[in-house]
Motif scaffolding. Structure first.
Motif, PDB file in Angstrom:
ATOM      1  N   ARG A 179       0.845  -1.180   0.000  1.00 14.81           N
ATOM      2  CA  ARG A 179       0.000   0.000   0.000  1.00 14.81           C
ATOM      3  C   ARG A 179       0.888   1.240   0.000  1.00 14.81           C
ATOM      4  NH1 ARG A 179      -5.036  -1.372   4.096  1.00 14.81           N
ATOM      5  NH2 ARG A 179      -5.407  -3.457   3.286  1.00 14.81           N
ATOM      6  N   VAL A 180       0.473   2.235  -0.724  1.00 17.40           N
ATOM      7  CA  VAL A 180       1.253   3.461  -0.797  1.00 17.40           C
ATOM      8  C   VAL A 180       0.355   4.619  -0.399  1.00 17.40           C
ATOM      9  CG1 VAL A 180       2.597   4.981  -2.271  1.00 17.40           C
ATOM     10  CG2 VAL A 180       2.689   2.526  -2.629  1.00 17.40           C
ATOM     11  N   PHE A 181       0.797   5.385   0.590  1.00 11.64           N
ATOM     12  CA  PHE A 181       0.032   6.528   1.063  1.00 11.64           C
ATOM     13  C   PHE A 181       0.463   7.764   0.300  1.00 11.64           C
ATOM     14  CE2 PHE A 181      -0.453  10.129   4.035  1.00 11.64           C
ATOM     15  CZ  PHE A 181      -1.821  10.079   4.188  1.00 11.64           C
ATOM     16  N   ARG A 182      -0.485   8.400  -0.370  1.00 13.35           N
ATOM     17  CA  ARG A 182      -0.152   9.563  -1.199  1.00 13.35           C
ATOM     18  C   ARG A 182      -0.915  10.806  -0.750  1.00 13.35           C
ATOM     19  NH1 ARG A 182      -0.206   5.429  -5.269  1.00 13.35           N
ATOM     20  NH2 ARG A 182       1.846   5.166  -6.202  1.00 13.35           N
ATOM     21  N   THR A 183      -1.128  10.978   0.521  1.00 15.32           N
ATOM     22  CA  THR A 183      -1.725  12.154   1.170  1.00 15.32           C
ATOM     23  C   THR A 183      -3.217  12.315   0.930  1.00 15.32           C
ATOM     24  OG1 THR A 183      -1.414  13.846  -0.558  1.00 15.32           O
ATOM     25  CG2 THR A 183       0.472  13.380   0.877  1.00 15.32           C
ATOM     26  N   SER A 184      -3.834  11.500   0.091  1.00 14.94           N
ATOM     27  CA  SER A 184      -5.270  11.614  -0.112  1.00 14.94           C
ATOM     28  C   SER A 184      -5.970  10.419   0.513  1.00 14.94           C
ATOM     29  CB  SER A 184      -5.602  11.681  -1.605  1.00 14.94           C
ATOM     30  OG  SER A 184      -7.004  11.623  -1.796  1.00 14.94           O
ATOM     31  N   VAL A 185      -7.061  10.654   1.218  1.00 10.96           N
ATOM     32  CA  VAL A 185      -7.809   9.564   1.817  1.00 10.96           C
ATOM     33  C   VAL A 185      -9.081   9.284   1.028  1.00 10.96           C
ATOM     34  CG1 VAL A 185      -6.929  10.065   4.129  1.00 10.96           C
ATOM     35  CG2 VAL A 185      -9.060  11.112   3.378  1.00 10.96           C
ATOM     36  N   GLN A 186      -9.209   9.887  -0.132  1.00 15.23           N
ATOM     37  CA  GLN A 186     -10.442   9.757  -0.894  1.00 15.23           C
ATOM     38  C   GLN A 186     -10.719   8.315  -1.313  1.00 15.23           C
ATOM     39  OE1 GLN A 186     -12.623  12.153  -1.126  1.00 15.23           O
ATOM     40  NE2 GLN A 186     -11.242  13.557  -0.070  1.00 15.23           N
ATOM     41  N   ASP A 187      -9.678   7.584  -1.736  1.00 20.50           N
ATOM     42  CA  ASP A 187      -9.887   6.194  -2.137  1.00 20.50           C
ATOM     43  C   ASP A 187     -10.375   5.359  -0.968  1.00 20.50           C
ATOM     44  OD1 ASP A 187      -9.099   6.834  -4.661  1.00 20.50           O
ATOM     45  OD2 ASP A 187      -7.064   6.030  -4.470  1.00 20.50           O
TER      46      ASP A 187
END
Length: 363
Positions: free
Chosen positions: A288-296
């Motif tokens: 898993r990669v966290f890219r600052t957006s929690v929308q997904d």
């Protein structure tokens, strides 16, 4: 001050300061401290067009040279806050100090008391306002957040973030004056409570769990599976959320949340991990990669909530997992050193904050 100078000054000061405190106080003043001394594990240095921002993150039982992470943000408000309405603390000008404090909206304070009972031991001085945005910075030099709990709200979303130590300094400030500020601030702190540390009256045995070594969410997690993460962190999640039961990766038809927590008051939390752990899909591993957006994650959480909103589905879940889901909350757990944007109806909490709430509940 250029970003390269900001990195140099902070590396010099914090390396010397924390090494001295860790080598001195737990030995010569061990019996005078409230409990074990905890230190930061990482130094995050953020550059915006007008501000340089320092934040110390993670909690460690012993001194280790701080790892350094550099990043950029569009504005200082983007780093510290969400929402664009009225502010709790507006026009931060000149020098501002917040120590052992909670800065929150009225809605945030109400949600905090209801959802995280353990925070009652760590609220400190409260700065509360009827607003949607926490902080708005004006022309000035320094804003210091020393063990502060920031609780942001934007509509029906919530973001809780415990700040170990953070400082925003205008980029016009020279490096030598900034170093003088750090030294003066440190010298003004109580000898037994040096800046960048916290001593808590907790059983030292609590701090020996493997989970405690992963608090800043970097090393050791990349090769963990979701189930391994939950296995190590179960006691922390249970106490932080005042929960009595953790259901790991339940199957909701074709949907697979990471966990469901059953709280002592009968309510429930469905959760998603936005952490660098290994996910398994069709027998294949992926990270898993966290890219600052929690929308997904918010989209997935909404699907879980819709599924559990059906009485027949809830009946199947109760039969399979012995949990009668009601009053459901949606949660995303994010890395401690990232900035996030809000998502409607979703709570966003970083792991350091969850750990800090757990330690407060344990104290």
């Amino acid at each position: 001050m250029k970003p390269t100078e900001f990195v140099k000054v902070n590396s010099q000061f914090w390396g010397e300061h924390l090494k001295e405190a860790a080598g001195h106080l737990p030995v010569s003043h061990r019996t005078e401290l409230p409990g074990p001394m905890l230190l930061p594990r990482m130094m995050v240095l953020t550059e915006t067009p007008d501000w340089n921002i320092l934040e110390l993150v993670g909690l460690s039982r012993e001194y280790r040279t701080l790892e350094v992470r550099r990043q950029k943000a569009a504005t200082v408000e983007e780093y510290f806050g969400i929402g664009d309405g009225r502010t709790v603390v507006a026009n931060l000008k000149g020098q501002n100090w917040f120590k052992d404090a909670t800065i929150t909206t009225e809605a945030g304070k109400s949600a905090l008391e209801k959802r995280f009972p353990g925070t009652g031991n760590m609220l400190g001085n409260e700065v509360v306002g009827p607003a949607d945005e926490l902080l708005r910075f004006g022309p000035g030099n320094y804003s210091t957040f020393d063990r502060a709990l920031l609780v942001h709200t934007a509509g029906d979303s919530l973001r809780a973030h415990w700040v170990f130590f953070a400082l925003a300094i205008h980029r016009s400030e020279p490096a030598d004056k900034y170093l003088d500020f750090l030294r003066n601030y440190s010298n003004a702190s109580p000898h037994l409570d040096p800046i960048g540390t916290v001593s808590l009256p907790v059983d030292p045995a609590v701090l020996k769990a493997d989970a405690f070594e992963s608090t800043y969410l970097a090393h050791g997690l990349q090769d963990s599976t979701v189930d391994e993460f939950l296995d190590k962190h179960e006691s922390i999640l249970l106490s932080a959320f005042d929960a009595t039961k953790l259901i790991r990766q339940p199957a909701l038809g074709d949907l697979h949340p990471d966990f469901i927590l059953e709280r002592a008051d009968g309510s429930h939390v469905v959760g998603r991990l936005e952490l660098p752990v290994v996910d398994t899909v069709n027998g294949k591993k992926r990270r898993r990669v966290f890219r600052t957006s929690v929308q997904d994650s918010a989209t997935e959480l909404a699907q879980y909530a819709e599924y559990l909103g059906n009485a027949e589905n809830r009946s199947q879940v109760k039969s399979k997992y012995d949990v009668d889901v009601s009053d459901l909350r949606q949660l995303v757990i994010v890395p401690s050193q990232g900035t996030v944007t809000p998502a409607a109806g979703v709570e966003v909490v970083d792991y350091d904050t969850i750990l800090r709430i757990h330690l407060a509940a344990t104290a």
